[in-house]
Scaffold this motif. Structure first.
Motif, PDB file in Angstrom:
ATOM      1  N   ARG A   1     -25.060 -18.838  25.367  1.00  0.00           N
ATOM      2  CA  ARG A   1     -26.416 -18.407  25.055  1.00  0.00           C
ATOM      3  C   ARG A   1     -27.420 -19.017  26.026  1.00  0.00           C
ATOM      4  O   ARG A   1     -28.368 -18.349  26.461  1.00  0.00           O
ATOM      5  N   GLU A   2     -27.229 -20.291  26.364  1.00  0.00           N
ATOM      6  CA  GLU A   2     -28.177 -20.948  27.263  1.00  0.00           C
ATOM      7  C   GLU A   2     -28.100 -20.376  28.666  1.00  0.00           C
ATOM      8  O   GLU A   2     -29.129 -20.220  29.335  1.00  0.00           O
ATOM      9  N   GLN A   3     -26.899 -20.053  29.143  1.00  0.00           N
ATOM     10  CA  GLN A   3     -26.791 -19.431  30.469  1.00  0.00           C
ATOM     11  C   GLN A   3     -27.431 -18.051  30.463  1.00  0.00           C
ATOM     12  O   GLN A   3     -28.077 -17.655  31.439  1.00  0.00           O
ATOM     13  N   THR A   4     -27.253 -17.315  29.364  1.00  0.00           N
ATOM     14  CA  THR A   4     -27.886 -16.000  29.258  1.00  0.00           C
ATOM     15  C   THR A   4     -29.401 -16.131  29.286  1.00  0.00           C
ATOM     16  O   THR A   4     -30.103 -15.375  29.969  1.00  0.00           O
ATOM     17  N   LEU A   5     -29.930 -17.106  28.548  1.00  0.00           N
ATOM     18  CA  LEU A   5     -31.378 -17.339  28.540  1.00  0.00           C
ATOM     19  C   LEU A   5     -31.866 -17.756  29.918  1.00  0.00           C
ATOM     20  O   LEU A   5     -32.915 -17.277  30.386  1.00  0.00           O
ATOM     21  N   ASN A   6     -31.136 -18.622  30.595  1.00  0.00           N
ATOM     22  CA  ASN A   6     -31.536 -19.054  31.934  1.00  0.00           C
ATOM     23  C   ASN A   6     -31.634 -17.867  32.883  1.00  0.00           C
ATOM     24  O   ASN A   6     -32.577 -17.760  33.680  1.00  0.00           O
ATOM     25  N   GLN A   7     -30.657 -16.971  32.815  1.00  0.00           N
ATOM     26  CA  GLN A   7     -30.689 -15.800  33.699  1.00  0.00           C
ATOM     27  C   GLN A   7     -31.861 -14.889  33.364  1.00  0.00           C
ATOM     28  O   GLN A   7     -32.502 -14.335  34.259  1.00  0.00           O
ATOM     29  N   MET A   8     -32.178 -14.766  32.075  1.00  0.00           N
ATOM     30  CA  MET A   8     -33.319 -13.942  31.686  1.00  0.00           C
ATOM     31  C   MET A   8     -34.627 -14.544  32.194  1.00  0.00           C
ATOM     32  O   MET A   8     -35.528 -13.829  32.659  1.00  0.00           O
ATOM     33  N   LEU A   9     -34.732 -15.867  32.141  1.00  0.00           N
ATOM     34  CA  LEU A   9     -35.929 -16.534  32.654  1.00  0.00           C
ATOM     35  C   LEU A   9     -36.092 -16.288  34.151  1.00  0.00           C
ATOM     36  O   LEU A   9     -37.202 -16.037  34.638  1.00  0.00           O
ATOM     37  N   VAL A  10     -34.986 -16.350  34.884  1.00  0.00           N
ATOM     38  CA  VAL A  10     -35.038 -16.129  36.334  1.00  0.00           C
ATOM     39  C   VAL A  10     -35.416 -14.689  36.641  1.00  0.00           C
ATOM     40  O   VAL A  10     -36.227 -14.415  37.539  1.00  0.00           O
ATOM     41  N   GLU A  11     -34.828 -13.742  35.922  1.00  0.00           N
ATOM     42  CA  GLU A  11     -35.104 -12.328  36.192  1.00  0.00           C
ATOM     43  C   GLU A  11     -36.550 -11.968  35.886  1.00  0.00           C
ATOM     44  O   GLU A  11     -37.171 -11.164  36.584  1.00  0.00           O
ATOM     45  N   MET A  12     -37.119 -12.578  34.838  1.00  0.00           N
ATOM     46  CA  MET A  12     -38.483 -12.225  34.459  1.00  0.00           C
ATOM     47  C   MET A  12     -39.520 -12.844  35.391  1.00  0.00           C
ATOM     48  O   MET A  12     -40.574 -12.249  35.625  1.00  0.00           O
ATOM     49  N   ASP A  13     -39.239 -14.030  35.896  1.00  0.00           N
ATOM     50  CA  ASP A  13     -40.218 -14.672  36.794  1.00  0.00           C
ATOM     51  C   ASP A  13     -39.480 -15.625  37.716  1.00  0.00           C
ATOM     52  O   ASP A  13     -39.603 -16.840  37.611  1.00  0.00           O
ATOM     53  N   GLY A  14     -38.685 -15.060  38.633  1.00  0.00           N
ATOM     54  CA  GLY A  14     -37.964 -15.876  39.600  1.00  0.00           C
ATOM     55  C   GLY A  14     -38.460 -15.622  41.006  1.00  0.00           C
ATOM     56  O   GLY A  14     -39.621 -15.242  41.225  1.00  0.00           O
ATOM     57  N   PHE A  15     -37.606 -15.825  41.986  1.00  0.00           N
ATOM     58  CA  PHE A  15     -37.992 -15.602  43.378  1.00  0.00           C
ATOM     59  C   PHE A  15     -38.196 -14.122  43.666  1.00  0.00           C
ATOM     60  O   PHE A  15     -39.038 -13.752  44.470  1.00  0.00           O
ATOM     61  N   GLU A  16     -37.389 -13.279  43.035  1.00  0.00           N
ATOM     62  CA  GLU A  16     -37.521 -11.851  43.266  1.00  0.00           C
ATOM     63  C   GLU A  16     -38.437 -11.249  42.216  1.00  0.00           C
ATOM     64  O   GLU A  16     -38.271 -11.469  41.016  1.00  0.00           O
ATOM     65  N   GLY A  17     -39.401 -10.482  42.655  1.00  0.00           N
ATOM     66  CA  GLY A  17     -40.301  -9.829  41.724  1.00  0.00           C
ATOM     67  C   GLY A  17     -39.686  -8.571  41.146  1.00  0.00           C
ATOM     68  O   GLY A  17     -38.910  -7.884  41.801  1.00  0.00           O
ATOM     69  N   ASN A  18     -40.026  -8.282  39.917  1.00  0.00           N
ATOM     70  CA  ASN A  18     -39.556  -7.065  39.251  1.00  0.00           C
ATOM     71  C   ASN A  18     -40.769  -6.180  38.958  1.00  0.00           C
ATOM     72  O   ASN A  18     -41.190  -6.035  37.808  1.00  0.00           O
ATOM     73  N   GLU A  19     -41.353  -5.651  40.004  1.00  0.00           N
ATOM     74  CA  GLU A  19     -42.546  -4.838  39.846  1.00  0.00           C
ATOM     75  C   GLU A  19     -42.203  -3.540  39.109  1.00  0.00           C
ATOM     76  O   GLU A  19     -41.200  -2.889  39.388  1.00  0.00           O
ATOM     77  N   GLY A  20     -43.070  -3.186  38.182  1.00  0.00           N
ATOM     78  CA  GLY A  20     -42.886  -1.935  37.463  1.00  0.00           C
ATOM     79  C   GLY A  20     -41.971  -2.041  36.269  1.00  0.00           C
ATOM     80  O   GLY A  20     -41.737  -1.048  35.577  1.00  0.00           O
ATOM     81  N   ILE A  21     -41.433  -3.223  35.987  1.00  0.00           N
ATOM     82  CA  ILE A  21     -40.564  -3.428  34.825  1.00  0.00           C
ATOM     83  C   ILE A  21     -41.327  -4.250  33.792  1.00  0.00           C
ATOM     84  O   ILE A  21     -41.758  -5.369  34.076  1.00  0.00           O
ATOM     85  N   ILE A  22     -41.512  -3.696  32.631  1.00  0.00           N
ATOM     86  CA  ILE A  22     -42.192  -4.388  31.542  1.00  0.00           C
ATOM     87  C   ILE A  22     -41.175  -4.661  30.443  1.00  0.00           C
ATOM     88  O   ILE A  22     -40.487  -3.745  29.983  1.00  0.00           O
ATOM     89  N   VAL A  23     -41.058  -5.918  30.060  1.00  0.00           N
ATOM     90  CA  VAL A  23     -40.118  -6.318  29.012  1.00  0.00           C
ATOM     91  C   VAL A  23     -40.891  -6.457  27.701  1.00  0.00           C
ATOM     92  O   VAL A  23     -41.851  -7.231  27.614  1.00  0.00           O
ATOM     93  N   ILE A  24     -40.471  -5.702  26.711  1.00  0.00           N
ATOM     94  CA  ILE A  24     -41.052  -5.805  25.369  1.00  0.00           C
ATOM     95  C   ILE A  24     -39.961  -6.359  24.455  1.00  0.00           C
ATOM     96  O   ILE A  24     -38.852  -5.826  24.396  1.00  0.00           O
ATOM     97  N   ALA A  25     -40.263  -7.439  23.759  1.00  0.00           N
ATOM     98  CA  ALA A  25     -39.290  -8.054  22.855  1.00  0.00           C
ATOM     99  C   ALA A  25     -39.894  -8.138  21.463  1.00  0.00           C
ATOM    100  O   ALA A  25     -41.118  -8.203  21.302  1.00  0.00           O
ATOM    101  N   ALA A  26     -39.019  -8.114  20.468  1.00  0.00           N
ATOM    102  CA  ALA A  26     -39.459  -8.181  19.074  1.00  0.00           C
ATOM    103  C   ALA A  26     -38.706  -9.285  18.362  1.00  0.00           C
ATOM    104  O   ALA A  26     -37.513  -9.501  18.600  1.00  0.00           O
TER     105      ALA A  26
END
Length: 642
Positions: free
Chosen positions: A275-300
């Motif tokens: 779970r922690e590795q999955t969370l770490n990867q999600m943190l990197v993807e949302m705001d890491g070195f590579e930008g994800n322009e045009g992708i909006i993450v909605i969580a509930a």
């Protein structure tokens, strides 16, 4: 290529392989007839055989008449056979044993290994939830992609959360026209966290954003990331964002994100590596070195308190949208949305139903409309009328009527006194919600029910209001005690005592409503009160303070207990009259309660016919806002806390 086409091709390949193996194994040459060995020897000695082909113990040949035959030598070696054939001028041809083809040999030798591999792949797919994506696609994202035309939900289908809709309206505007924000240097939030109780419409609102913006929508649950193998969840996160980049601009919706986004290193026994590795990867993807322009993450989630702080910081989930329970106006709008698909009678008024359902979520209101439609269908009606909504509301709030449960007159009378005690005290104490309905019909787990009418949605409670609730909770027990004596008091007030004690404890330890203890917190968390007793989590308080807490709680209970006793003793005639009305009608509403409190003759409830039986429309026609206050007359029949 669709999954069906892929499966069809696989089965065709398997079929061709099996046919090839079958053709290689099956003899290509077949004889037109077969005979026993004895007859064969006779034919040889009579000169009827022209030619034979001998392969191991098998003999195939042609008779002089042109007829083909085959037979089998019964023993491994017949020393007289060759002499007989030579003496009778039979042409002898030796045929070497037929060797299997290379493909057949490989198949036969490798078949057990292939079978084991196939079984292993099958079980791995089951454990990993293959989902038709192939046996080895463990690291592939399970997000379900819905195209621009697949989502029909819009903001018109979402009601009761206007503030939340305004918050997410910016997302729609950005997805439609990004340059409007970019030319001013503005950046749209990368992530939006929707927080609210279950059933308030968080998922529906996310779909509406995608439906309004007409962009691809990736939907996935937080539990779909975490698997039994470490690293699989992180791989799925990477794959999901890779797919989203190809479809940008788009929306990724993660439902129940607390399944994967829990705070790292929290809890006993260390963390959870996967779970922690999955969370770490999600943190990197949302705001890491590579930008994800045009992708909006909605969580509930309905548990924002357990999420990791790194997930909630600006740059990841920049904005939190609270989707709360709807107010009266919101409930009316939600009812109008759900009533579109239901044929309604002219007497149905959504505004009155909304006033009678305080605390209902959007899912609760959808269930209310569905239950009303089911009641109408059972009665073979063409339209759903107000009576059906009343029945549905009573069923949801109080439970279904237990028509098969029969109480004797003595127990029924005790229940009537018990509920009358709640109602009378509730009408007499200040700032209490008015009594709306009293019933001694068993519903759900309760043998009797007293319902109150909140005049408006309450968001805070005064000390006077809380003490009045404590008094009314003890009204049922006191009525039994006054009428039958201390030795006859039943266990029906157990839930009332629990709730009254809980209110008094919170007044002292959490809400600062005790004069002696003052506005201090003596409870570690809501619902957990510590009075000097051992506990895994406790507030550091002295023994003297713990004793003072006990005394203050007891003082509040005693004060309101005595007040309720005095009210019932001063209104004994009303108590007996209300008991008689309940024994006769079983259910009385606000109009009958007004007559009783004014010491007038009780009018008949709506729907009561001349024979004294309740008709099908015996449910109260009033549609005011209600609040449940249940009590029971049996230790085995204790309702849950309302």
């Amino acid at each position: 290529m669709s999954d069906m086409a892929k499966n069809l091709i696989i089965w065709l390949v398997v079929a061709v392989a099996l046919m090839s193996v079958f053709n290689n194994i099956t003899p290509s040459e077949s004889a037109s007839g077969a005979e026993n060995y004895t007859q064969f020897i006779k034919d040889v000695r009579q000169g009827q055989i022209r030619e034979v082909k001998i392969s191991d113990r098998q003999i195939k040949g042609i008779k002089r008449s042109g007829e083909k035959f085959e037979t089998l030598i019964p023993t491994a070696y017949d020393k007289d056979l060759l002499n007989d054939l030579i003496e009778n001028d039979v042409r002898i041809i030796g045929v070497p044993p037929e060797e299997p083809s290379l493909f057949t040999s490989i198949l036969i030798s490798w078949f057990p290994m292939l079978l084991l591999i196939g079984v292993w792949i099958f079980f791995m797919r089951q454990m990993q939830g293959g989902g038709g994506k192939g046996a080895m696609s463990f690291g592939k994202s399970k997000a379900r992609l819905m195209g621009e035309d697949q989502i029909k939900t819009t903001f018109k289908d979402v009601a009761g959360c206007d503030e939340a809709k305004e918050e997410v309206q910016e997302l729609v505007d950005y997805l439609k026209d990004p340059s409007k924000f970019q030319k001013l240097g503005g950046k749209i939030p990368k992530g939006v966290l929707m927080v609210g109780q279950p059933g308030t419409g968080k998922t529906l609102l996310a779909k509406a954003v995608a439906g309004e913006a007409k962009v691809p929508f990736f939907a996935i649950s937080g539990s779909d990331f975490v698997e039994m193998f470490v690293g699989v969840g992180a791989s799925r996160v990477r794959d999901m964002f890779d797919q989203a980049k190809k479809s940008a601009p788009c929306i990724i919706f993660i439902d129940e994100i607390d399944a994967v986004g829990r705070q790292r290193g929290a809890g006993m026994g260390g963390g959870h590596d996967e779970r922690e590795q999955t969370l770490n990867q999600m943190l990197v993807e949302m705001d890491g070195f590579e930008g994800n322009e045009g992708i909006i993450v909605i969580a509930a989630t309905n548990r924002p308190d357990v999420l990791d702080p790194a997930l909630l910081r600006p740059g990841r989930f920049d904005r939190q949208v609270v989707v709360g329970l709807p107010d009266v106006r919101g409930r009316e709008q939600i009812l109008n949305v759900h009533m579109r698909k239901v044929p309604l009678s002219n007497d149905v008024e959504p505004a009155l139903i909304a006033r009678g359902t305080p605390g209902f979520s959007g899912a609760d209101l959808a269930n209310l409309v569905n239950e009303a439609a089911l009641f109408a269908a059972r009665s073979d009606k063409r339209l759903v009328d107000m009576t059906d909504f009343e029945k549905a509301k009573d069923k949801i709030m109080m439970g279904a009527e237990r028509k098969t449960m029969v109480m004797d007159d003595a127990e029924k009378e005790m229940t009537a006194y018990h509920e009358a005690g709640h109602a009378i005290v509730g009408r007499m104490v200040p700032e209490h919600d008015p009594v709306y309905k009293v019933s001694i019909i068993p519903r759900g787990r309760a043998l009797g029910v007293t319902m109150y009418l909140p005049e408006k949605d309450r968001f805070s409670h005064s000390k006077q209001h809380l003490e009045s609730n404590i008094s009314s909770l003890y009204g049922g027990r006191l009525a039994e005690q006054i009428i039958y004596g201390d030795e006859k008091v039943s266990t029906g007030a157990s839930n009332d005592i629990e709730r009254a004690t809980d209110l008094a404890s919170k007044m002292v330890t959490q809400w600062g409503l005790s004069e002696k203890l003052g506005p201090l917190l003596y409870a570690e968390e809501e619902g957990e009160v510590f009075m000097g007793r051992s506990s895994a989590k406790h507030k550091n308080i002295s023994d003297e303070t713990a004793r003072l807490i006990d005394k203050e709680v007891r003082a509040i209970i005693d004060k309101n207990y005595e007040r309720a006793r005095q009210i019932l003793q001063d209104n004994m005639d009303i108590l007996h009259s209300m008991k008689d009305a309940l024994m006769k009608y079983e259910t009385i509403d606000a109009k009958q309660i007004d007559d009783l409190m004014e010491r007038k003759e009780v009018r008949e409830p709506a729907g009561w016919n001349e024979k004294g039986d309740k008709s099908n429309n015996s449910n109260n026609d009033n549609t005011e806002e209600q609040k449940e206050e249940s009590s029971t007359s049996s230790d085995q029949e204790q309702p849950k806390d309302a």
